[in-house]
Design an enzyme around this catalytic site. Sequence first.
Site, PDB file in Angstrom:
ATOM      1  N   ARG A  28     -46.687  23.964  79.023  1.00  0.00           N
ATOM      2  CA  ARG A  28     -46.738  22.743  78.208  1.00  0.00           C
ATOM      3  C   ARG A  28     -47.960  21.904  78.562  1.00  0.00           C
ATOM      4  O   ARG A  28     -48.936  21.857  77.823  1.00  0.00           O
ATOM      5  CB  ARG A  28     -45.435  21.935  78.401  1.00  0.00           C
ATOM      6  N   CYS A 254     -57.262  16.340  82.527  1.00  0.00           N
ATOM      7  CA  CYS A 254     -56.994  14.965  82.127  1.00  0.00           C
ATOM      8  C   CYS A 254     -58.124  14.460  81.254  1.00  0.00           C
ATOM      9  O   CYS A 254     -59.256  14.363  81.718  1.00  0.00           O
ATOM     10  CB  CYS A 254     -56.836  14.069  83.356  1.00  0.00           C
TER      11      CYS A 254
END
Length: 312
Positions: A28, A254
């Site tokens: 995920r 990120c």
Amino acid sequence: MGAREVGLPQVVAADLPERVTIWEVGARDGLQNEQAVVPVDVKVEFLARLADAGLTTLEATSFVHPKWVPQLADAADVLARLSPVDGVRYPVLVPNEKGLDRALEAGVRHIAVFGSATETFAQRNLNRSLDEQFAMFEPVVARAVAEGLDVRAYVSMCFGDPWEGPVQPAQVAAVGARLMAMGCSQLSLGDTIGVATPGHVEAVLRAVTEVGTPIDAVAVHFHDTYGQALSNTLAALRLGVTTVDSSAGGLGGCPYAESATGNLATEDLVWMLDGLGIHTGVDLDRLADTSAWMATVLGRPSPSRVVRALRG
């Protein structure tokens, strides 16, 4: 070369837990920002390989709107084609009540909601204020609990925010306490931009437990942007944390930090835990094979140092 051939030395530390649960997020969180869509067959095989390697909590996908995360638009298909393994949990991320509806339709038994410790990130990621996010989560958690589902709460930006700077431990503790009071069973504290250091980790964990969240309900989710993920994990383990989030092969990154190297690699985590004599149930060689395979599928080397060391 395999981990056994290397001859990993093992020294058991007295102040650490005997067992750690790894919450694997590769399928995920690891894949969600991939630009090229990863086929359903590959995702299903990835999850099967991870289970075969001994991982027992595999965050499979997210029921977020496809407009926001196109990579996970196939969530229902992935779950439908998944062959569940006994003893393995397959939680999914659920952003709102519509996502919960889809999760219930798919027969999901474990979900996670994703909150923010800071005002700015709540606005940017959820289009809600820090306080308004709780109003969005309350009906989701209440309905899920009523249906007998287990609910985890993620809190992002727990150590630093790219717009607001350092985040105060008391603020993280207050957000976490509100989520736990709704009925969540676990709180995962995220170092979303990877700026935490061990002393800060200790301060946040102490603040969280001082407001009533038990340490055995706390998980940690570190990014390795500045090479601190393992040292931060060790600091958390010494304070009693026994659930650690990581991503096979170090998949994921990120988008809010320049040069972010992404999630803590599961192989790097397992290497450290094995060396400390902490049981995970994970076969490191099978896991490294899986990440080497996925790196080939994605067409780039694995960021994991252990994968590179064992598989070249």
